[in-house]
Design a protein around this motif. Structure first.
Motif, PDB file in Angstrom:
ATOM      1  N   LEU A   1      -5.644   1.835  -5.787  1.00  0.00           N
ATOM      2  CA  LEU A   1      -5.446   0.594  -5.032  1.00  0.00           C
ATOM      3  C   LEU A   1      -4.649  -0.439  -5.817  1.00  0.00           C
ATOM      4  O   LEU A   1      -3.912  -1.227  -5.237  1.00  0.00           O
ATOM      5  N   LEU A   2      -4.791  -0.423  -7.119  1.00  0.00           N
ATOM      6  CA  LEU A   2      -4.076  -1.384  -7.962  1.00  0.00           C
ATOM      7  C   LEU A   2      -2.576  -1.120  -7.967  1.00  0.00           C
ATOM      8  O   LEU A   2      -1.778  -2.053  -7.933  1.00  0.00           O
ATOM      9  N   PHE A   3      -2.185   0.145  -7.973  1.00  0.00           N
ATOM     10  CA  PHE A   3      -0.764   0.483  -8.049  1.00  0.00           C
ATOM     11  C   PHE A   3      -0.089   0.587  -6.682  1.00  0.00           C
ATOM     12  O   PHE A   3       1.134   0.527  -6.592  1.00  0.00           O
ATOM     13  N   ALA A   4      -0.830   0.737  -5.609  1.00  0.00           N
ATOM     14  CA  ALA A   4      -0.243   0.886  -4.272  1.00  0.00           C
ATOM     15  C   ALA A   4       0.625  -0.311  -3.854  1.00  0.00           C
ATOM     16  O   ALA A   4       1.688  -0.096  -3.262  1.00  0.00           O
ATOM     17  N   PRO A   5       0.242  -1.574  -4.125  1.00  0.00           N
ATOM     18  CA  PRO A   5       1.118  -2.685  -3.720  1.00  0.00           C
ATOM     19  C   PRO A   5       2.501  -2.655  -4.364  1.00  0.00           C
ATOM     20  O   PRO A   5       3.485  -3.035  -3.731  1.00  0.00           O
ATOM     21  N   ALA A   6       2.604  -2.190  -5.608  1.00  0.00           N
ATOM     22  CA  ALA A   6       3.921  -2.089  -6.243  1.00  0.00           C
ATOM     23  C   ALA A   6       4.765  -1.051  -5.512  1.00  0.00           C
ATOM     24  O   ALA A   6       5.967  -1.248  -5.302  1.00  0.00           O
ATOM     25  N   GLY A   7       4.157   0.047  -5.103  1.00  0.00           N
ATOM     26  CA  GLY A   7       4.878   1.047  -4.326  1.00  0.00           C
ATOM     27  C   GLY A   7       5.277   0.506  -2.961  1.00  0.00           C
ATOM     28  O   GLY A   7       6.401   0.712  -2.502  1.00  0.00           O
ATOM     29  N   PHE A   8       4.337  -0.184  -2.316  1.00  0.00           N
ATOM     30  CA  PHE A   8       4.621  -0.772  -0.998  1.00  0.00           C
ATOM     31  C   PHE A   8       5.796  -1.739  -1.082  1.00  0.00           C
ATOM     32  O   PHE A   8       6.724  -1.673  -0.268  1.00  0.00           O
ATOM     33  N   ALA A   9       5.771  -2.619  -2.072  1.00  0.00           N
ATOM     34  CA  ALA A   9       6.863  -3.585  -2.230  1.00  0.00           C
ATOM     35  C   ALA A   9       8.176  -2.865  -2.537  1.00  0.00           C
ATOM     36  O   ALA A   9       9.234  -3.279  -2.056  1.00  0.00           O
ATOM     37  N   SER A  10       8.115  -1.778  -3.303  1.00  0.00           N
ATOM     38  CA  SER A  10       9.325  -0.996  -3.589  1.00  0.00           C
ATOM     39  C   SER A  10       9.899  -0.397  -2.309  1.00  0.00           C
ATOM     40  O   SER A  10      11.117  -0.336  -2.142  1.00  0.00           O
ATOM     41  N   GLY A  11       9.048   0.029  -1.412  1.00  0.00           N
ATOM     42  CA  GLY A  11       9.491   0.607  -0.151  1.00  0.00           C
ATOM     43  C   GLY A  11      10.095  -0.396   0.806  1.00  0.00           C
ATOM     44  O   GLY A  11      10.801  -0.022   1.740  1.00  0.00           O
ATOM     45  N   LEU A  12       9.831  -1.684   0.587  1.00  0.00           N
ATOM     46  CA  LEU A  12      10.370  -2.719   1.468  1.00  0.00           C
ATOM     47  C   LEU A  12      11.812  -3.099   1.161  1.00  0.00           C
ATOM     48  O   LEU A  12      12.463  -3.770   1.963  1.00  0.00           O
ATOM     49  N   TYR A  13      12.311  -2.689   0.001  1.00  0.00           N
ATOM     50  CA  TYR A  13      13.704  -3.011  -0.318  1.00  0.00           C
ATOM     51  C   TYR A  13      14.614  -2.390   0.721  1.00  0.00           C
ATOM     52  O   TYR A  13      14.331  -1.326   1.265  1.00  0.00           O
ATOM     53  N   SER A  14      15.731  -3.072   1.017  1.00  0.00           N
ATOM     54  CA  SER A  14      16.582  -2.627   2.115  1.00  0.00           C
ATOM     55  C   SER A  14      17.503  -1.481   1.726  1.00  0.00           C
ATOM     56  O   SER A  14      17.769  -0.606   2.529  1.00  0.00           O
ATOM     57  N   GLY A  15      17.991  -1.467   0.527  1.00  0.00           N
ATOM     58  CA  GLY A  15      18.896  -0.390   0.118  1.00  0.00           C
ATOM     59  C   GLY A  15      18.137   0.795  -0.452  1.00  0.00           C
ATOM     60  O   GLY A  15      17.175   0.630  -1.194  1.00  0.00           O
ATOM     61  N   ARG A  16      18.576   1.993  -0.096  1.00  0.00           N
ATOM     62  CA  ARG A  16      17.940   3.212  -0.612  1.00  0.00           C
ATOM     63  C   ARG A  16      17.985   3.233  -2.138  1.00  0.00           C
ATOM     64  O   ARG A  16      17.046   3.654  -2.789  1.00  0.00           O
ATOM     65  N   ARG A  17      19.085   2.748  -2.673  1.00  0.00           N
ATOM     66  CA  ARG A  17      19.230   2.697  -4.137  1.00  0.00           C
ATOM     67  C   ARG A  17      18.171   1.785  -4.759  1.00  0.00           C
ATOM     68  O   ARG A  17      17.581   2.126  -5.778  1.00  0.00           O
ATOM     69  N   ASN A  18      17.930   0.642  -4.147  1.00  0.00           N
ATOM     70  CA  ASN A  18      16.911  -0.274  -4.665  1.00  0.00           C
ATOM     71  C   ASN A  18      15.504   0.291  -4.499  1.00  0.00           C
ATOM     72  O   ASN A  18      14.653   0.091  -5.349  1.00  0.00           O
ATOM     73  N   VAL A  19      15.262   0.992  -3.398  1.00  0.00           N
ATOM     74  CA  VAL A  19      13.951   1.628  -3.208  1.00  0.00           C
ATOM     75  C   VAL A  19      13.718   2.629  -4.331  1.00  0.00           C
ATOM     76  O   VAL A  19      12.643   2.661  -4.948  1.00  0.00           O
ATOM     77  N   MET A  20      14.726   3.434  -4.628  1.00  0.00           N
ATOM     78  CA  MET A  20      14.602   4.433  -5.698  1.00  0.00           C
ATOM     79  C   MET A  20      14.439   3.766  -7.063  1.00  0.00           C
ATOM     80  O   MET A  20      13.596   4.172  -7.857  1.00  0.00           O
ATOM     81  N   LEU A  21      15.230   2.727  -7.329  1.00  0.00           N
ATOM     82  CA  LEU A  21      15.183   2.054  -8.623  1.00  0.00           C
ATOM     83  C   LEU A  21      13.825   1.401  -8.862  1.00  0.00           C
ATOM     84  O   LEU A  21      13.178   1.627  -9.883  1.00  0.00           O
TER      85      LEU A  21
END
Length: 179
Positions: free
Chosen positions: A95-115
């Motif tokens: 649960l602690l690490f899931a928000p960082a993943g969620f926020a990463s998935g919200l980035y608009s560019g595929r490159r930013n999601v991956m980064l």
């Protein structure tokens, strides 16, 4: 669970400081990477939550006897399947690490999601290494199960974030499309 509660006296001010810094830098950083400042703020704030909960000393660290403070432990194990069904230290890490993943998935560019997804994955490993190296934190151990469960939380978070982002963009394009 008790680990996190024992760290609260130090973790709450550390998180407040991290979230404040995230609020200050998110607009400028968002412009530099061409992303919405709210998404950047969510990612930075979730990272500060991870750091605050895992890298602040627990109140138990000051009370531990000398042998405990100088002993390092390296544990190779897999996460318990019970982490998905019961509240324990592994489910709390998930649960602690899931928000960082969620926020990463919200980035608009595929490159930013991956980064930013990759940076979140690295943060799970980095936290364990720092906990292992910094004995005064009172958590001088490296546990592979913790890293793996963090990765699972981040991966699930990224998938949910990408889904939410896609649904938002789809709904927004339907609302602006001529009838």
């Amino acid at each position: 669970m008790l680990r996190y509660l024992a760290a609260l006296p130090f973790a709450l001010p550390a998180f407040a400081l991290g979230a404040t810094i995230a609020g200050i830098v998110s607009r400028r950083f968002g412009r530099q990477i061409h992303e919405h400042p709210a998404v950047v703020f969510l990612w930075l704030a979730s990272l500060s939550l991870i750091l605050a909960a895992t890298l602040t000393p627990s109140s138990q660290a000051f009370e531990a006897h000398e042998g405990l403070r100088t002993t390092r432990v390296w544990i190779w194990s897999l996460p318990s399947p019970g982490a998905l069904t019961h509240v324990n230290w592994q489910s709390m890490n998930l649960l602690l690490f899931a928000p960082a993943g969620f926020a990463s998935g919200l980035y608009s560019g595929r490159r930013n999601v991956m980064l930013f997804g990759s940076l979140a994955l690295l943060s799970s490993l980095a936290v364990e290494v720092v906990q292992y190296l910094l004995i005064p934190l009172g958590r001088a151990q490296f546990n592979s199960a913790t890293v793996i469960i963090g990765w699972i939380g981040i991966t699930v978070g990224v998938l949910v974030g990408v889904l939410v982002s896609a649904l938002y963009r789809r709904g927004r394009s339907r609302a602006t499309a001529p009838a």
